[in-house]
Design a protein around this motif. Sequence first.
Motif, mmCIF file in Angstrom:
data_model
loop_
_atom_site.group_PDB
_atom_site.id
_atom_site.type_symbol
_atom_site.label_atom_id
_atom_site.label_comp_id
_atom_site.label_asym_id
_atom_site.label_seq_id
_atom_site.Cartn_x
_atom_site.Cartn_y
_atom_site.Cartn_z
ATOM 1 N N SER A 1 0.815 -1.217 0.000
ATOM 2 C CA SER A 1 0.000 0.000 0.000
ATOM 3 C C SER A 1 0.844 1.261 0.000
ATOM 4 C CB SER A 1 -0.919 0.009 1.219
ATOM 5 O OG SER A 1 -0.136 -0.015 2.400
ATOM 6 N N HIS B 1 -12.390 4.412 -2.355
ATOM 7 C CA HIS B 1 -11.901 5.383 -1.379
ATOM 8 C C HIS B 1 -12.673 6.693 -1.472
ATOM 9 C CE1 HIS B 1 -8.536 2.548 -1.094
ATOM 10 N NE2 HIS B 1 -8.232 3.141 0.052
ATOM 11 N N ASP C 1 -12.520 -5.362 2.511
ATOM 12 C CA ASP C 1 -11.147 -5.564 2.947
ATOM 13 C C ASP C 1 -10.857 -4.768 4.219
ATOM 14 O OD1 ASP C 1 -10.722 -7.247 0.857
ATOM 15 O OD2 ASP C 1 -9.653 -5.785 -0.388
ATOM 16 N N THR C 2 -11.344 -3.542 4.275
ATOM 17 C CA THR C 2 -11.100 -2.717 5.464
ATOM 18 C C THR C 2 -11.772 -3.309 6.692
ATOM 19 O OG1 THR C 2 -11.017 -0.757 4.044
ATOM 20 C CG2 THR C 2 -11.288 -0.388 6.405
ATOM 21 N N GLU D 1 -8.147 -5.789 7.240
ATOM 22 C CA GLU D 1 -7.147 -4.828 7.673
ATOM 23 C C GLU D 1 -7.107 -4.725 9.199
ATOM 24 O OE1 GLU D 1 -5.079 -3.677 5.738
ATOM 25 O OE2 GLU D 1 -5.938 -3.556 3.736
ATOM 26 N N LEU E 1 -2.575 -1.132 8.007
ATOM 27 C CA LEU E 1 -2.925 0.122 7.340
ATOM 28 C C LEU E 1 -1.819 1.158 7.460
ATOM 29 C CD1 LEU E 1 -6.675 0.522 8.343
ATOM 30 C CD2 LEU E 1 -5.778 0.102 6.065
ATOM 31 N N PHE F 1 -7.072 3.612 11.991
ATOM 32 C CA PHE F 1 -7.827 2.371 11.794
ATOM 33 C C PHE F 1 -9.287 2.552 12.208
ATOM 34 C CE2 PHE F 1 -9.110 -1.815 13.707
ATOM 35 C CZ PHE F 1 -9.314 -2.466 12.494
ATOM 36 N N MET G 1 -11.121 4.642 9.635
ATOM 37 C CA MET G 1 -11.414 3.912 8.402
ATOM 38 C C MET G 1 -12.506 2.868 8.620
ATOM 39 S SD MET G 1 -7.766 3.534 6.446
ATOM 40 C CE MET G 1 -8.598 2.800 5.050
ATOM 41 N N SER H 1 -15.883 2.982 6.553
ATOM 42 C CA SER H 1 -16.264 1.820 5.758
ATOM 43 C C SER H 1 -17.678 1.363 6.098
ATOM 44 C CB SER H 1 -15.261 0.679 5.989
ATOM 45 O OG SER H 1 -13.964 1.066 5.609
#
Length: 1448
Positions: free
Chosen positions: A44, A151, A197-198, A202, A207, A222, A225, A229
Motif C-alpha cells: 500500500s 476510497h 477488505d477494510t 485490515e 494500514l 484504523f 477507516m 467503511s
Amino acid sequence: MGGKNKQRTKGNVRPSSSGRAAELLARESGVVPGFIGFGSTVTSELGYVPAVHGVEEIDSLVDADFRLVLRKMSKRDTVTKLKAIQEFGTMCQERDAEEVKGVLPYWPRIYCKISVDHDRRVREATQQAFEQLVLKVRRSLAPSLKGLMGHWLMAQCDTYVPAASAACLAFTAAFPPNKQTEALSFCRDEILNVLQDTLLKETADTLSDPKSVPEEERETKFIRMLTSSLLGVKKLLHLLPDSDRNLLEDRLTQLISSAKFWKYSKHKTPQVRGALSEVVSALCQYTPGLVHKEAARASAAVLLSIDDTDPVVLPPLWEAVLHVVTTIPDCWTHVNARKGFLPKLWALLRAGGGGMAKALHPNLMPLVSRLPAEVTQPALDFYTTFFTSLIQGLSAERALTSPTESAAIVTAVVECMRFSVMQHTEEGEEQRKIQQMLISQQLLPLLESAVGNPSLQNGPLFLLVTEMLISWEKRAGLHGGDGSQEGADVYQTLLGDFWEGIGLLLVGFVDTEEADPKALEGVATLLQVSSGLNPDLWCGVRSGDKSVKICLSEPGDADRNGAERGGRDEPPEGEPQQMRLVGSLESERLEAVVCQLAQLCLVYVNEKQSERHLVFLSLLLRSFHTPRVFAVKGEEQSLPVVDLKNMAMRFLLERVVAWLSEEGRSQNDHLVDMIFSSLHCCSPQETPRILNHITMMNLPWGILLHVIQKSCRDWLKGSVLGERLFGLAEELCNTGRGHATLTSNENTHSWTLISLVLSQQHNNEPLIGEVYLEKILEKLHATLSETKAQADQGGMEPLICFICDVASTFYSSVTDCLLLASAEELLLTAFQITAQDHSNTHLSGGHTRTHTYRATPATLDTVDPPLKKYTHKFSSPLTEIALALALSLSLSDLSKASADQLILTVEMMRFLSWLVSSSSSALGGGQWDFLLCCMLAWLETACENVSGLGSPWVQLFVCENASLIVELSRFFAAPPATAADTLPAELTAEWTDFFIEGIYSLLLHLPVKITDAFTEPDDPLFPLAVLRSVGVALTYIPVPQLLKNSLPANLIADQKTNLPAPLQTLLNTLCPLLLFKARPLQITVYLLLEKVMGQLPECDGEGESSKTEEDAEEPSLSPPESLMAVLSACEDLCESVLAGVQVGEFAVVQPLSVEYSCFLGYLLSWKLLLSFFKASPSQLRVQYSLYLKRSHSLHKLLIHLFKMMPENPAYPGQGADTKDTKTFFTESLSLAVDSEYSLRRLPHLACGVYYSAVQDLPAMVRLWWNSQEKRVSTAVERFSTRHVSPVLSAQEISSVHASTQTFDSMTVKARSAAREVIATYSVDDIFIELVIQLPQNHPLGSITVESGRRVGVAVQQWRNWMLQLSTYLTHQNGSIMEGLALWKNNVDKRFEGVEDCMICFSVIHGSNYSLPKKACRTCKKKFHSACLYKWFTSSNKSTCPLCRETFF
C-alpha cells in the motif's frame, strides 16, 4: 576490486541493466514492477508515480510542474504534503485540460493513499484538489473511476465533516444527481472490495507502518477507516437500485456472516458502534432477506445493547432497534426479554435516557406497539413498571436542567398513555385495573407534581393532556357523536375518573390559607390550557411587564351573552386566532371545577383578605368569564346604577369596585384585569357607562392608568375622562409651582398618565378628544411660560423637567403635532428656555462649567425632535430663529459679548448644523445664502478675536462654528440623494468658487495665530478644544487650496529647495508645529502635510532634469529640509529618553507629557517622510535613500522603534477564540484629530512606522540589520519574522495579484501558499521563467531567484540575468513589481542592441537607472558614469577596464 577492465563473473557476458530487468519481469509476470520509490503493486506504500515503460513516455505525459508536486505529495511531512496538495489544486484550476489529463493515470494510487491520511487538513485539501481536477478533466476521469470510487465513497463518509463535505462536493461536480446511481452501479464490485477488505482483513498495523507511525496514530486511523467503511456500506445500499443490491447479495452475505463484523457492536469506540447500528438499519430496510439469515446475531447485537447511552451511539441504535423488531418478527426468540432486554430498558427510562431523551423517547411508543403479548404479560405489571420508570425519568439531573429533555419525556408519557388506553378499551376486570392505574397512579400524580413545578408548567404537559382528553371525549361521543361507537362507555368512565380526581387535586391546592402562589399559578395555567387558550398570552402579565402600551379592544364587539355562546368565551379583539387550540374540552365539567375554585377564592378573600387568592381569581376570570362563573354566591348589595340581571356586571359593581376602593393596596393590576374580564359579558352601551362610573370614583391615578392602557376607544373619547385628565394636569402644574414634591410614587403615575394620553395614537387620531388635548397642552405651555422667568430663582427644576419630558414624548410620537397652535407655542417656549441655559458648553478641555438648573437635558430633548422633524412646517418658530440669527450677526468683539448672546448664537449654530445634515431640502436659495454668509461672518469674527479665546464661551463659539463648517463640507462633498434635486442651481458652484477659498484661507491661519497667542499648552485657559474642532474642519481642505495658500511668506535664507514659494512657506510654517505640545494640533498638521507630500517629488524631478550627468560620486538629494530639521531636533531628545532601554524592551511613554509630544512629532514626521519617499520616482528615490544613509537618520529611527514597539503587538479587545489574531501590523491606526489619548496609540503608531519602513525602504532596513551586533540582529529578526514578515509577504503577493500593471512580453503570477512570484518573459523564440521566493524573515533576508524553464538563452547570459534580478530585488527600495519592471527594461535594452556595461554587466544601472554612456575612445565600449567613478577610485588608475588605455 571493481576495476573497469577486470574479468566478470563466469557466464555474465553483458553488463547489468535495470531497464532490461524491468522488461524481463514484465514479460514473465505481465505486471510492471513499481521500482520508483521502491514501491510495488502488492504494497500500500506508493511511490510518487507508478513505473511505466520508458522514462520518455512519463516526460511526455506529465508536466514537469505536476511531476514536482506529485513527488512532494509522497513526503511524510504533513506541512509539505498539505502545501503540495493545495498547489496541485491551484494548478488543476489554472493549467490547460490536456496538461491535467496527463496526471490521471497516476492519480488513483496517490489519491487512495492521501485521502485516508491521518491529518484531517490533508484529507480536506485532497478532496478540494480532487474537485478542481474533476472540474477540469470531466469525462476523461471515466477510465480511472474504478480505482478511485472505493476510497471516494469512504471519503464521503469521513468522520471529519469538512473533509466529507468536500468529497461530496467533488462527487456532485463529477456526476449530476441523475447519474450518481449509475456511477456507483458501474463500480459496485470495486467499492465493496475496498469496504470489505477494510472491515474484515485490515488491522491498525497493516494500514500504517508500525516502524514509522506511532501506535496512537495507527489506532486512530484504523478506527476512522472502520467507521467510514461501515457508513460507506450504508450509503452504498441506500444509493444502489434494487437490481444491483440483488447482484451483491452473495458479497453482502459474506460480509454479515463474518463474526468479526458483529463484534463491532461491542467495539470500544462509540463511532464504530454507532456506524454498525446504521448498517444494521440499512440492511433491514434494503435487504431484509439477508438479515433473516443472521437473525440471531442481529437481534442480540442490537436488542442487548440498548443500555448504551453514548450520544454518538444512541440515535442510530434505537433506529436499529425499531428496524429489528419490525423486520424480524421472531427476534424475541433469540433474546431473553425479561432478563436481557426489559431490565436495561427500565434502568434507561429511570435515568431519563441518560441525557438523550430527545433522541430516545420518541421511539418508545413505536417500540411498545411492536412488543408481543409474551413480552408484556402480565400487562398490569408491565405498564405499571413502564410508566413508573418513564415518569421517574423526569427527576433525572439532565431532565431537571434541560427543558427540551423534560418536554421529550412528557411527550413520550402522554403518547404511550394514549396508546395504552386505546389497547385496553375492552370490558373486563383486568382492563379496568389498567385504566384506573393509568389515571390514578400515573396521570394525576404527574399533574400534581407539574402544578407546583414551573418547568413542567411551561412545558407541553398541560397541552398534551388536554388534547388527550379531547380525543377521549370524541370517542365518548361528547362532541356531537352518537356515543354508540366501540368503547364509548369506557372513555366516559375514564373521563369521569379524571374529572373527579382532578377536582379533588386542584381543591387541595386552593383550599388553604397558605396556598403557594406558584402552585396557584400552575392551577390557573392548567385550567387556561384546558379551556383552549394559549397560556403564553398571559406570560407578560405574570412576569410583571411594566411597559406602557395600549390595547384598544372592544369588549362589546363579540357576543356578550354567555348563554348564546354556549357557556364558552370568545377571544377578545386583537387576540391572535392561533392562540386557540385545535378543539376544546366539553365545558360542563371544566366550568364546574372552575366555579368550585372561584367559590373557595371568594371565601378566603372575604374572610381572610387573602391577596393570593384574589390574584388567582383574576387569573381564572381571564379565561372563564361566563355567567356561570360570575354567578358564584356572595353578599348581596343594592347598586341601582345598571341592570343587575347581568351577573358579570353585578360581580363587577358588588365586588371588584369594592376591592378597588380599599386603601393600602399596593398592586391593582389583577383588579383591573377583573374589570375587563367582566366587561366581556357586557353590551357595548353598558361598557362606557361602567368605565365612567369607575373614573368618577376618585381612585388612585395608577389604577386609571392601567384602565386606560386596556380600555376601549369610545370611552377614551368621552368628556368624563377628558375633564378628569385636564383636572389632573392643572393639579400637577399647581403642585409644582407651589414647590411641593413631585417625585412621589403617586405623582410619578400622574405624569406618566398625562404623557400616555398625549403621545399614544390610534389610526393617526389622539386617544382622548382633541379639545381636551388642546386644553392640556395650553395648560403645560402656560405653566412653562410662568416658570421661565422664575427659573433662576431655583425650585422650578423638577416641574420643568416633568413638563419637558412629557412634551418630548409628545413631539417624538405624534405625527403632525405642530399643526396644533398650542403645541407650536409650547415648543417655542421650551426653545427659549434652552437658549437661556449657560451650562451646555460641550467643551472637554477641563474648564470649569457653570450650572443654572438641571433641566437643560430635558429642554434640549424637548426641542430637538420637533425642530428636526417638522422644520418645513414652521411658521413663527422659524421666524424667531431667523431674528435670533440676525441679532447674533452684530457680534464683532467677542470679548465684550455677553454669555447670553454667545449661547444664543451657539444654539443657532447647532440647529443649523443639524438642518444641513438632516433636513437640507427645507432650505431655499435665500436661506442657503443667509446660512453661508452667517457662517463666514462668524469665522471672520473668530479669526479677529483670537486673543479672547481664554473665555470658555468664546471657545464654544469657535468650536460650534467649526462644526458647522464640517457639516457643510460633508454635505457639499456628497450631497444626499433627497437634496440633490432641491438645491439651487448655482449653490454648488458658489461653494466651490467662493466659499471654500474664503473659509480655508481664514481657517488655515487659526492654528498659527492660536499658538502665537497661547504659547503655554499647560495653561488652564489654553484653547485645546478650539484646536481640536478647527483641526477637524481643516481635514476637509482641498489640496489645491493648500498649494496656493495665503499664509504669510516664511522663507529661510540658504535653504536649498525646488519648491514654489507658497508650498515652501506651508512647510516652513507647519512643520515646527509637529513638536507643539498639543496632540490635536500635531495630528492636524500631519494630515495637512500628508495631502501635499505626493506633490513635492515632482518639483525635485523638474529641478534635477536640467542637470547633466557628471563623472562624480553619486549625488544625494535631501528630502524637504524643514521636515529634516524637525527630525534632527527630535532625534537627540529621543535618544536621551531611550538611552537606558535595550533593543527589544518596551518603553512606556505617558500621555500628556513632553516626551509623548516629542515622540508623537518624531513618528509623524517619519510617516510624512516615508509617504514622500513612496511617492518619489525610482531615480529620485535612490538619491533620497543615499542622503538618509549618509545622515544615519534611518538607522537611528530603527533603533528607537525597537524600543517603542511592544513585545506582543496584539490588538486589544480580542476574544480568546479569535481565529485570526489581530496585531498592530494587521490593523491600521486611525489618526483622527478628535480621538482620545491612549497608552496604546503611540506603540501602534511606532509599529505602523516600522511597517512602512520595511515596505518602502526594504534595502536600507536590510543593510541596517546586517550591520548590527548579534544580540540586536537576533531580536530584530525574531520580532520581524513573527509579526511583520507574514503580513508583508502576504501584502506583496496580494499586490502582485491585484496589480493592474501590464508588461509587453512578460507575465507575472503569484502563489500565496508558497510565497512565490513567477515571472515569464517570452519574445520570439526565447522563453525565460524565473521563480522569486520570499524568505521567512522578509525583508531582512535576501530574496532568492530560482531558475525555471528557459529556451534560447545562453547559460552565461542566463546567469547574468538571474544575478541582475537578484541584485535589483536586494538593493532597490521598492516592491517586487518595481524590481521586475527594472529587470525587464534591462532585458529589453539588451535585445534592442544596447551593450552591457562591462563593469556591472548590466544595461541599466542598479542605483540611478542610467544607460551606459561614457565610451572609451580606444575600444569604443560604453560604461555607466557611476561604475567608472567606482572603478577609478578603487583602482587608483584612470585606465579603461577593458583595453587598459587611458580613459579620456
